[in-house]
Motif scaffolding. Sequence first.
Motif, PDB file in Angstrom:
ATOM      1  N   ARG A 156      -1.152  -0.907  -4.301  1.00  0.00           N
ATOM      2  CA  ARG A 156      -2.527  -0.035  -4.637  1.00  0.00           C
ATOM      3  C   ARG A 156      -2.430   0.892  -3.519  1.00  0.00           C
ATOM      4  N   SER A 157      -3.337   1.963  -3.741  1.00  0.00           N
ATOM      5  CA  SER A 157      -3.437   3.174  -2.866  1.00  0.00           C
ATOM      6  C   SER A 157      -4.641   3.091  -2.295  1.00  0.00           C
ATOM      7  N   ASP A 158      -4.777   3.528  -1.069  1.00  0.00           N
ATOM      8  CA  ASP A 158      -5.964   3.691  -0.185  1.00  0.00           C
ATOM      9  C   ASP A 158      -7.017   4.572  -0.875  1.00  0.00           C
ATOM     10  N   ARG A 159      -6.614   5.449  -1.849  1.00  0.00           N
ATOM     11  CA  ARG A 159      -7.329   6.432  -2.494  1.00  0.00           C
ATOM     12  C   ARG A 159      -8.176   5.927  -3.811  1.00  0.00           C
ATOM     13  N   ASP A 160      -8.182   4.549  -3.881  1.00  0.00           N
ATOM     14  CA  ASP A 160      -8.573   4.249  -5.003  1.00  0.00           C
ATOM     15  C   ASP A 160     -10.045   3.652  -4.803  1.00  0.00           C
ATOM     16  N   LEU A 214       0.736  -1.247  -0.130  1.00  0.00           N
ATOM     17  CA  LEU A 214       0.187  -0.036  -0.128  1.00  0.00           C
ATOM     18  C   LEU A 214       0.955   1.452  -0.100  1.00  0.00           C
ATOM     19  N   PHE A 215       0.595   2.290  -0.676  1.00  0.00           N
ATOM     20  CA  PHE A 215       1.109   3.455  -0.687  1.00  0.00           C
ATOM     21  C   PHE A 215       0.834   4.053   0.789  1.00  0.00           C
ATOM     22  N   PRO A 216       1.860   4.847   1.412  1.00  0.00           N
ATOM     23  CA  PRO A 216       1.534   5.306   2.829  1.00  0.00           C
ATOM     24  C   PRO A 216       0.319   5.755   3.100  1.00  0.00           C
ATOM     25  N   TRP A 217      -0.064   5.354   4.259  1.00  0.00           N
ATOM     26  CA  TRP A 217      -1.566   5.809   4.679  1.00  0.00           C
ATOM     27  C   TRP A 217      -1.696   7.260   5.393  1.00  0.00           C
ATOM     28  N   ARG A 218      -2.818   7.856   5.442  1.00  0.00           N
ATOM     29  CA  ARG A 218      -2.791   9.207   5.918  1.00  0.00           C
ATOM     30  C   ARG A 218      -3.386   8.993   7.376  1.00  0.00           C
ATOM     31  N   SER A 219      -3.017   9.785   8.192  1.00  0.00           N
ATOM     32  CA  SER A 219      -3.492   9.538   9.634  1.00  0.00           C
ATOM     33  C   SER A 219      -4.300  10.967   9.760  1.00  0.00           C
ATOM     34  N   LEU A 220      -4.994  11.131  10.785  1.00  0.00           N
ATOM     35  CA  LEU A 220      -6.000  12.347  11.040  1.00  0.00           C
ATOM     36  C   LEU A 220      -5.254  13.321  11.943  1.00  0.00           C
ATOM     37  N   ASP A 221      -5.265  14.420  11.726  1.00  0.00           N
ATOM     38  CA  ASP A 221      -4.434  15.370  12.451  1.00  0.00           C
ATOM     39  C   ASP A 221      -5.331  16.790  13.124  1.00  0.00           C
ATOM     40  N   VAL A 222      -5.803  16.731  14.129  1.00  0.00           N
ATOM     41  CA  VAL A 222      -6.819  17.701  14.687  1.00  0.00           C
ATOM     42  C   VAL A 222      -6.157  19.155  14.617  1.00  0.00           C
ATOM     43  N   ARG A 223      -6.885  19.855  14.170  1.00  0.00           N
ATOM     44  CA  ARG A 223      -6.022  21.450  14.151  1.00  0.00           C
ATOM     45  C   ARG A 223      -6.505  22.021  15.386  1.00  0.00           C
ATOM     46  N   GLY A 224      -6.181  23.290  15.455  1.00  0.00           N
ATOM     47  CA  GLY A 224      -6.528  23.950  16.542  1.00  0.00           C
ATOM     48  C   GLY A 224      -7.759  24.545  16.684  1.00  0.00           C
ATOM     49  N   ASP A 225      -8.397  24.775  15.764  1.00  0.00           N
ATOM     50  CA  ASP A 225     -10.034  25.000  15.421  1.00  0.00           C
ATOM     51  C   ASP A 225     -10.966  23.955  15.563  1.00  0.00           C
ATOM     52  N   ASP A 283      -4.268   9.704 -11.481  1.00  0.00           N
ATOM     53  CA  ASP A 283      -5.627   9.530 -11.692  1.00  0.00           C
ATOM     54  C   ASP A 283      -5.809   9.278 -13.141  1.00  0.00           C
ATOM     55  N   LEU A 284      -7.081   9.268 -13.589  1.00  0.00           N
ATOM     56  CA  LEU A 284      -7.295   9.252 -15.053  1.00  0.00           C
ATOM     57  C   LEU A 284      -6.685  10.432 -15.846  1.00  0.00           C
ATOM     58  N   ASN A 285      -6.391  11.616 -15.099  1.00  0.00           N
ATOM     59  CA  ASN A 285      -6.024  12.664 -16.058  1.00  0.00           C
ATOM     60  C   ASN A 285      -4.614  12.944 -15.845  1.00  0.00           C
ATOM     61  N   GLY A 286      -3.964  11.912 -15.210  1.00  0.00           N
ATOM     62  CA  GLY A 286      -2.539  11.831 -15.223  1.00  0.00           C
ATOM     63  C   GLY A 286      -1.826  12.573 -14.126  1.00  0.00           C
ATOM     64  N   ASN A 287      -2.648  12.989 -13.134  1.00  0.00           N
ATOM     65  CA  ASN A 287      -2.200  14.005 -11.891  1.00  0.00           C
ATOM     66  C   ASN A 287      -1.751  12.768 -10.837  1.00  0.00           C
ATOM     67  N   GLN A 288      -0.576  13.239 -10.358  1.00  0.00           N
ATOM     68  CA  GLN A 288      -0.133  12.477  -9.354  1.00  0.00           C
ATOM     69  C   GLN A 288      -1.040  12.176  -8.045  1.00  0.00           C
ATOM     70  N   VAL A 289      -1.528  11.091  -7.546  1.00  0.00           N
ATOM     71  CA  VAL A 289      -2.232  11.145  -6.602  1.00  0.00           C
ATOM     72  C   VAL A 289      -1.417  10.630  -5.130  1.00  0.00           C
ATOM     73  N   GLU A 290      -0.428   9.829  -5.421  1.00  0.00           N
ATOM     74  CA  GLU A 290       0.450   9.564  -4.434  1.00  0.00           C
ATOM     75  C   GLU A 290       1.952  10.020  -4.673  1.00  0.00           C
ATOM     76  N   ASN A 291       2.793  10.111  -3.722  1.00  0.00           N
ATOM     77  CA  ASN A 291       4.083  10.050  -3.979  1.00  0.00           C
ATOM     78  C   ASN A 291       4.671   8.721  -4.391  1.00  0.00           C
ATOM     79  N   PRO A 292       5.809   8.744  -5.179  1.00  0.00           N
ATOM     80  CA  PRO A 292       6.435   7.526  -5.839  1.00  0.00           C
ATOM     81  C   PRO A 292       6.804   6.864  -4.399  1.00  0.00           C
ATOM     82  N   ILE A 293       6.720   5.652  -4.501  1.00  0.00           N
ATOM     83  CA  ILE A 293       7.511   4.594  -3.498  1.00  0.00           C
ATOM     84  C   ILE A 293       8.482   3.655  -4.206  1.00  0.00           C
ATOM     85  N   ASP A 294       9.672   3.484  -3.398  1.00  0.00           N
ATOM     86  CA  ASP A 294      10.731   2.777  -3.846  1.00  0.00           C
ATOM     87  C   ASP A 294      10.451   1.400  -3.724  1.00  0.00           C
TER      88      ASP A 294
END
Length: 842
Positions: free
Chosen positions: A121-125, A77-88, A178-189
């Motif tokens: 695979r990416s968790d954004r699929d 999996l591409f690196p997951w994203r954790s939740l970060d609570v902002r000050g607001d 994505d289908l438009n060729g925009n990078q969704v995830e940073n490349p992994i080695d």
Amino acid sequence: MTMWKSTVYISDLPAFNGRATGWTRNIINIIINVCWLYITAVCGCVCIFSPVHNACLLSLQVKPSDAMLTQQVPEILFPWRSLDVRGDGTVRRVKRDWVIPPINVPENSRGQFPEELVRIRSDRDKNRLLRYSVTGPGADQPPTSIFIINPISGQLSVTKPLDREHIFNFHLRAHAVDLNGNQVENPIDIVINVIDQNDNRPEFTHTIFNGSVPEGSKPGSFVMTVTAVDKDDPKTANGMLRYKILSQNPQSPSSSMFTINNKTGDIITVAAGLDREKVTQYTLIIQATDMEGNPTYGLSNTASTVIRITDINDNPPEFTTDTFFGEVHENRVNVIVANLTVTDKDQPHTSAWSAAYRIITGDPTGRFSIPTDHTTNEGLLTVIKPIDFELTRSFMLTVEAENEVPLARGVHLPRQSTATVSVRILDINESPEFSPNPKSIKLEEGLPAGSLLTTFTAQDPDRFLRQTVRYSKMYDPANWLEIDQVNGRISTIAILDRESPYVKNNFYNVTFMASDNGIPPASGMGTLQMYLLDINDNAPHVFPPEVEMCEKPDPNAINVTASDPDLTPNAGPFAFELANRPSDVRRNWTLNRLNGEYAQLRLRIGSLASGIYKVPIMITDSGNLPMSNTSYLKVKVCQCDHHGDCVDMERIIAAGLGTGAIIAILICIIILLVLVLLFVMWMKRRDKERQAKQLLIDPEDDVRDNILKYDEEGGGEEDQDYDLSQLQQPDALEPECVKVGIRRMDERPLHHDHQYPLRSAAPHPGDIGDFIHEGLKAADNDPTAPPYDSLLVFDYEGSGSDAGSLSSLHSFSSSGDQNYDYLGEWGPRFRKLADLYGGGDD
């Protein structure tokens, strides 16, 4: 082992809903990790968990259930994203960095290709469609197309078997867009390691290894190292080699003379008894096996090792016999008396084999030496100093032979390395010897002939033989001395003169010879060296003998000195004086003494006429009995230029070139000019004779004979393409040629009964046509002319014939009843002939 996937999103757990922040969240993460590890352990699965990223990267189960067998490929999996609570109070997803473990793929795989390796695979699929790709060597870079990826499912596969010895790992990068060729995830080695298999045999660096070890080496002595390489992974058993010796040849004195370190390949000796004189080399078969030498699973290879046993000096030289004999004539040097032979078992032509000889006893004066013949190793007993038979008639020498290098430890020189040499001296007839030689004597020059000088004798070395010595003179350049052939007394036969050119630095050398009456006779030379003392026997002379002076000298003084071949004190200082006669000498000249060596001659009058004057000067030396001499100084008075130098003609006269010599030179010049003139006249006359002879040539070369050719039966003259410009009459025909009787070879012979008048030659005809006309006129006017004329001469056949003339052409005397008009029809060239014989005007 079957693999299956189990993906858990930490952000989806109820424990993490955004309410926990700070240190509370960290404690919750730790509790979750512990709980998750417990669950995976109970369920029989292994979870690769990243506490930093709050993600389970890869889950493996050893005993999966039937429901889990549908998916057997691990998932990345591409690196997951954790939740970060902002000050607001809002929450955002933050990407965490992590390291993907390498993927191991065995080389030389025989599975079906393409073979699936892992799914990316990416968790954004979940909420959009993504496209996956890989880049790097092995994918889109050479070597290309080894690894391919399904762009939709993200399934990464290998297309062919891999070779670790070619490429041991691959570094790829996975991309998600994505289908438009925009990078969704940073490349992994992604790192793919190729797992080694034992597919390569060990290879020795050489087919045959060469080594050496000295003979007599102790056990444990290092010999050499053999090396083999294996292309398999050296960190695994596939590339770990072990060595061993399979065989040894020859197996003497033991079958196990060597051993080898099974890891390093070092060969060492394990037994004593290496002897080069018995075994010169050993051949070993070495085997190298991988898999740490496992004979069942390991691959092996062999190589040969040649071990040469090097020589050491463990064998001393030994003489082939106890006693050697030799003989030599007396007084001979650099002569070989005897050849001393030895044997040495060491390797030939080495320092351990080469022998060095020395004389131990029997030669106290050092008259012998023993050099070594390096080819045969023999000792050459040689005489280096003369030996006198009358003093020593034989020698008994004790010699010893050693090697050039010391013997090996523990080896001693045997008795056979020492021998005796008996040398006998042979007598010869020796030459008589003068003593001393050379002999030096001192005497005054001027001794008269017949004076006894000294006695110069020689002794015969052969004192045991009664031989007679006779003397003779060999070299006496001035022929001053003689020697008595019996007693050797030397006396003079001429007056000795120190000033002779044969005397060098007061020394005069004479060589004498003494000969005995032996068989064969022998002779010796001796030199008598005479040192001649000077006496006053030479009068001085003026020097230089000739000088030059201008007619009006300025200055009018000349410095002169004296020359005396005698030595001091029989030479200078000198006394100079003008002679009294002739009387005009003192009237014209004055002589003043400057010092003991020089005097000055002055002109008493103002000038002298040009010429040569001889001034007499009397000079006296300083000998014990002084000697005087009147010598003439030749003074050349001449006309001088403004530099004070004599003019050329005067210098020529002064140099001795008189009037007679000048006249002789002029006469030689005149004779030379006359010879040149005569040569020129002779050349002109020769050219005239050559021009005259050009008219007297063969009939075949006569230009007039080439006009008509009667024996040719071809077409008429019009068919003859002649160039009449080449038939020019020579202009230089001299009438003298006719007068002196010179005739052409084709002329009619002269007879007494037919005398024809001479025809006048055409005055320098320039064209052959004029020449022909003149010849015809001469023939027509000559009633006695034969049928031939000067145009073409036939051979003369006598004065008459009974058959009459065969010619129908009789000029004007011919019968006129013939008609010659037909000749005019033959062309313009025959019209002239028709006019002549047809009654024309001409």
